[in-house]
Scaffold this active site. Structure first.
Site, PDB file in Angstrom:
ATOM      1  N   VAL A 192      42.443  26.159  -7.030  1.00 20.72           N
ATOM      2  CA  VAL A 192      42.873  27.564  -7.073  1.00 20.72           C
ATOM      3  C   VAL A 192      44.086  27.788  -6.168  1.00 20.72           C
ATOM      4  O   VAL A 192      45.077  28.405  -6.585  1.00 20.72           O
ATOM      5  CB  VAL A 192      41.713  28.508  -6.681  1.00 20.72           C
TER       6      VAL A 192
ATOM      7  N   GLY B 101      36.658  33.751 -13.603  1.00 22.51           N
ATOM      8  CA  GLY B 101      38.021  33.210 -13.495  1.00 22.51           C
ATOM      9  C   GLY B 101      39.109  34.214 -13.826  1.00 22.51           C
ATOM     10  O   GLY B 101      39.312  35.195 -13.119  1.00 22.51           O
TER      11      GLY B 101
ATOM     12  N   GLU C  99      30.933  19.206 -10.780  1.00 21.37           N
ATOM     13  CA  GLU C  99      31.069  18.629  -9.444  1.00 21.37           C
ATOM     14  C   GLU C  99      30.201  17.375  -9.325  1.00 21.37           C
ATOM     15  O   GLU C  99      29.203  17.242 -10.038  1.00 21.37           O
ATOM     16  CB  GLU C  99      30.561  19.626  -8.398  1.00 21.37           C
TER      17      GLU C  99
ATOM     18  N   ASP D 266      25.319  29.330  -8.931  1.00 25.11           N
ATOM     19  CA  ASP D 266      26.675  29.890  -9.052  1.00 25.11           C
ATOM     20  C   ASP D 266      26.671  31.133  -9.952  1.00 25.11           C
ATOM     21  O   ASP D 266      27.252  32.168  -9.609  1.00 25.11           O
ATOM     22  CB  ASP D 266      27.604  28.803  -9.624  1.00 25.11           C
TER      23      ASP D 266
ATOM     24  N   LYS E 194      27.502  35.253  -8.998  1.00 25.28           N
ATOM     25  CA  LYS E 194      28.386  36.143  -9.769  1.00 25.28           C
ATOM     26  C   LYS E 194      27.609  37.361 -10.271  1.00 25.28           C
ATOM     27  O   LYS E 194      28.121  38.481 -10.247  1.00 25.28           O
ATOM     28  CB  LYS E 194      29.002  35.366 -10.937  1.00 25.28           C
TER      29      LYS E 194
ATOM     30  N   GLY F 154      39.511  26.989 -13.727  1.00 22.90           N
ATOM     31  CA  GLY F 154      40.776  26.280 -13.918  1.00 22.90           C
ATOM     32  C   GLY F 154      41.878  26.937 -13.111  1.00 22.90           C
ATOM     33  O   GLY F 154      41.802  28.113 -12.753  1.00 22.90           O
TER      34      GLY F 154
HETATM   35  N1  NAP Z   1      38.010  25.895  -9.469  1.00 21.25           N
HETATM   36  C1  NAP Z   1      37.840  26.991 -10.171  1.00 21.25           C
HETATM   37  O1  NAP Z   1      38.122  27.022 -11.375  1.00 21.25           O
HETATM   38  C2  NAP Z   1      37.332  28.253  -9.528  1.00 21.25           C
HETATM   39  C3  NAP Z   1      37.099  29.377 -10.333  1.00 21.25           C
HETATM   40  C4  NAP Z   1      36.688  30.566  -9.744  1.00 21.25           C
HETATM   41  C5  NAP Z   1      36.477  30.618  -8.378  1.00 21.25           C
HETATM   42  N2  NAP Z   1      36.666  29.478  -7.619  1.00 21.25           N
HETATM   43  C6  NAP Z   1      36.445  29.598  -6.192  1.00 21.25           C
HETATM   44  O2  NAP Z   1      37.673  29.379  -5.530  1.00 21.25           O
HETATM   45  C7  NAP Z   1      37.442  28.761  -4.267  1.00 21.25           C
HETATM   46  C8  NAP Z   1      38.241  27.460  -4.201  1.00 21.25           C
HETATM   47  O3  NAP Z   1      37.805  26.609  -5.244  1.00 21.25           O
HETATM   48  P1  NAP Z   1      38.624  25.306  -5.670  1.00 21.25           P
HETATM   49  O4  NAP Z   1      38.070  24.883  -6.966  1.00 21.25           O
HETATM   50  O5  NAP Z   1      40.086  25.516  -5.535  1.00 21.25           O
HETATM   51  O6  NAP Z   1      38.128  24.289  -4.554  1.00 21.25           O
HETATM   52  P2  NAP Z   1      38.778  22.896  -4.149  1.00 21.25           P
HETATM   53  O7  NAP Z   1      39.645  22.386  -5.231  1.00 21.25           O
HETATM   54  O8  NAP Z   1      37.677  22.062  -3.628  1.00 21.25           O
HETATM   55  O9  NAP Z   1      39.729  23.318  -2.928  1.00 21.25           O
HETATM   56  C9  NAP Z   1      39.236  23.738  -1.695  1.00 21.25           C
HETATM   57  C10 NAP Z   1      40.385  23.752  -0.720  1.00 21.25           C
HETATM   58  O10 NAP Z   1      39.900  24.177   0.547  1.00 21.25           O
HETATM   59  C11 NAP Z   1      40.389  23.300   1.545  1.00 21.25           C
HETATM   60  N3  NAP Z   1      39.476  23.291   2.670  1.00 21.25           N
HETATM   61  C12 NAP Z   1      38.228  22.792   2.740  1.00 21.25           C
HETATM   62  N4  NAP Z   1      37.721  22.975   3.966  1.00 21.25           N
HETATM   63  C13 NAP Z   1      38.686  23.585   4.683  1.00 21.25           C
HETATM   64  C14 NAP Z   1      38.788  24.031   6.012  1.00 21.25           C
HETATM   65  N5  NAP Z   1      37.790  23.865   6.886  1.00 21.25           N
HETATM   66  N6  NAP Z   1      39.950  24.636   6.409  1.00 21.25           N
HETATM   67  C15 NAP Z   1      40.974  24.798   5.560  1.00 21.25           C
HETATM   68  N7  NAP Z   1      40.929  24.403   4.269  1.00 21.25           N
HETATM   69  C16 NAP Z   1      39.806  23.808   3.858  1.00 21.25           C
HETATM   70  C17 NAP Z   1      40.502  21.957   0.880  1.00 21.25           C
HETATM   71  O11 NAP Z   1      41.419  21.154   1.600  1.00 21.25           O
HETATM   72  P3  NAP Z   1      41.854  19.669   1.098  1.00 21.25           P
HETATM   73  O12 NAP Z   1      42.543  19.879  -0.221  1.00 21.25           O
HETATM   74  O13 NAP Z   1      42.790  19.188   2.148  1.00 21.25           O
HETATM   75  O14 NAP Z   1      40.575  18.900   0.994  1.00 21.25           O
HETATM   76  C18 NAP Z   1      41.016  22.366  -0.501  1.00 21.25           C
HETATM   77  O15 NAP Z   1      42.412  22.488  -0.484  1.00 21.25           O
HETATM   78  C19 NAP Z   1      35.918  28.606  -4.167  1.00 21.25           C
HETATM   79  O16 NAP Z   1      35.371  29.723  -3.519  1.00 21.25           O
HETATM   80  C20 NAP Z   1      35.474  28.589  -5.624  1.00 21.25           C
HETATM   81  O17 NAP Z   1      34.148  29.009  -5.789  1.00 21.25           O
HETATM   82  C21 NAP Z   1      37.091  28.325  -8.174  1.00 21.25           C
END
Ligand code: NAP
Length: 440
Positions: A25, A146, A202, A213, A217, A314
């Site tokens: 994201v 999303g 995951e 999850d 929501k 996504g």
């Molecule tokens: N993916 C989706 O499609 C989606 C959809 C809706 C909502 N979300 C929500 O959006 C959020 C992010 O999801 P995502 O899919 O983007 O997750 P992700 O790909 O796992 O990314 C998480 C990010 O957080 C960083 N991070 C982890 N621990 C940290 C810390 N202590 N301090 C600073 N940064 C830290 C990670 O760093 P590194 O990259 O360096 O490891 C990574 O860049 C979540 O709340 C998720 O539920 C995601």
């Protein structure tokens, strides 16, 4: 124009974003703010630029340019920076660094944009109060479905309606798995491994496949729709782990599809919130929601039934929602977080599912011997369950049990629960029974 190259607008009115998390994201947000910089600036009335960012690994290649963006090892430090006007929390997790950052941002009097449903489902009331006390926005469009603007749809588009009922397909991973099981006749574990290999699930898929999850929501949608305090603890969550290929085949033969549906409704008995696999009639809009798509249906007393549908996850869709929230912040739009002032949100009484009336699907796997069907029929009869359809399939192979699929007439859920409780103690059952309500 890249994020680091867009000049400050005259008068320095750029909205400066501190971005925590540069994963799917977060990196998506950097890309959208860069690719659509001019359009976003026009619509926001001022440019929006990421000035500082934080993630775990500073050196990781993220496929986007971070040139000109300052770095913080500690995400919470973003909140205090003079060059940050708004924080976008895209780290995830109900507590830990995400919550620390959210609290620090609001107590610094800065608006917060987040995609974090887990954090809001657990701490939404506290954070809404903090945002109100600071007089700043807390926006979370990306947290549910999303790219689909369902938060805005409920909070603003349906603001004039009493909403009696809402339900939806809220987890793309589960919907992808069920759609694949349906299309290919494969079993759950098999499709889950494929979904993991493709990156749709995951490595630890528990939150998705156990309904957690979707429950997060649902708790947020219920708060918006019914004016209740977000309360994940009041959601009954059951996932899709125990759905087998035969359930999907029997459902299809009966004219249904299996979907993981979150249901919330408010009545005199209280607020009912449940995520559970359901049978959905083929004529129902949710039956046609396939793959990783999400959909939410809300019934308003004035607007009628509205269906919100689209990509639930996504980089592009989720970043689209985050940037829309940033545009609102740039425009100075705030408003209550959950559609009502936090102190007006009521602590809803938890409604008891046992008295809910529905038709239901029951699948039993039993020993192949005389008298078993009579035992099932007696358990159903004694509990007051009326059988509409009963299908019996012979053993599918050596040592396999006989499959009995039942559709009941409409009745209280407690009656089916009572019948299954009695059958669970029976020597005739070779597997745990499956029960799914049928969506009307
Ligand atoms: N993916 C989706 O499609 C989606 C959809 C809706 C909502 N979300 C929500 O959006 C959020 C992010 O999801 P995502 O899919 O983007 O997750 P992700 O790909 O796992 O990314 C998480 C990010 O957080 C960083 N991070 C982890 N621990 C940290 C810390 N202590 N301090 C600073 N940064 C830290 C990670 O760093 P590194 O990259 O360096 O490891 C990574 O860049 C979540 O709340 C998720 O539920 C995601």
């Amino acid at each position: 124009m890249g994020p680091g190259t867009m000049g400050e607008a005259p008068g320095g009115d750029t909205l400066r974003v501190g971005l925590a998390g540069l994963g799917t994201v977060g990196a998506g947000v950097v890309r959208v703010l860069s690719d659509n910089a001019d359009l976003v600036a026009q619509r926001a009335g001022r440019p929006i630029r990421v000035t500082a960012a934080s993630a775990r690994d500073r050196n990781r290649e993220r496929g986007v340019s971070l040139e000109g963006i300052a770095w913080e090892d500690d995400a919470a430090a973003l909140a205090a920076r003079d060059d940050v006007d708004v924080v976008a929390e895209l780290v995830g997790g109900s507590d830990g660094p995400a919550l620390t950052l959210a609290r620090a941002t609001l107590s610094a009097g800065k608006p917060l944009v987040t995609a974090n449903k887990a954090m809001l489902a657990h701490h939404g009331l506290e954070l809404a109060r903090a945002a109100e006390a600071a007089g700043v926005a807390l926006r979370f469009e990306a947290a549910v479905a999303g790219g689909v603007p369902v938060i805005k749809g409920l909070r603003e588009g349906m603001a004039a309606n009493r909403i009696g009922h809402l339900f939806g397909i809220l987890n793309g991973t589960c919907n992808f798995i069920l759609s694949r099981m349906e299309a290919e006749g494969r079993d759950f574990a098999d499709v889950l491994s494929e979904a993991q290999a493709l990156g749709y699930a995951e490595a630890d898929p528990g939150f998705d496949i156990d309904g957690v999850d979707a429950g997060h929501k649902l708790a947020l949608l219920a708060a918006l729709a019914f004016g209740t305090r977000p309360s994940f603890g009041a959601v009954e969550a059951t996932g899709i782990r125990h759905v087998i290929a035969a359930d999907i085949a029997e459902a299809a033969a009966l004219g249904y599809r299996v979907r993981l549906v979150g249901v919330a409704d408010a009545s005199a008995g209280g607020l009912f919130q449940r995520v559970h696999p359901h049978l959905v009639p083929l004529s129902h809009p949710l039956a046609h929601v396939t793959g990783s798509t999400n959909a939410v249906v809300a019934d308003g007393d004035q607007a009628g039934r509205l269906l919100f549908q689209g990509a639930g996850a996504g980089a592009g869709p989720t970043a689209s929602a985050v940037v829309a929230d940033l545009i609102d912040v740039a425009r100075g739009v705030a408003g209550p977080v959950f559609a009502l002032p936090a102190d007006a949100l009521v602590e809803a009484k938890r409604a008891d599912g046992a008295e809910r009336r529905a038709r239901a699907y029951v699948r039993l796997t039993v020993e192949d011997r005389v008298g078993v069907l009579a035992e099932i029929a007696a358990a159903m009869r004694d509990a007051g369950v009326s059988i509409e359809t009963l299908i019996q399939r012979g053993p599918s192979g050596e040592g396999a049990g006989v499959l009995v699929a039942i559709v009941t007439h409409e009745g209280p859920e407690r009656c089916v629960a009572q019948a299954l409780e009695r059958l669970r103690g029976s020597q005739s059952l070779t597997d745990v029974p499956m029960w799914m309500p049928i969506l009307a």
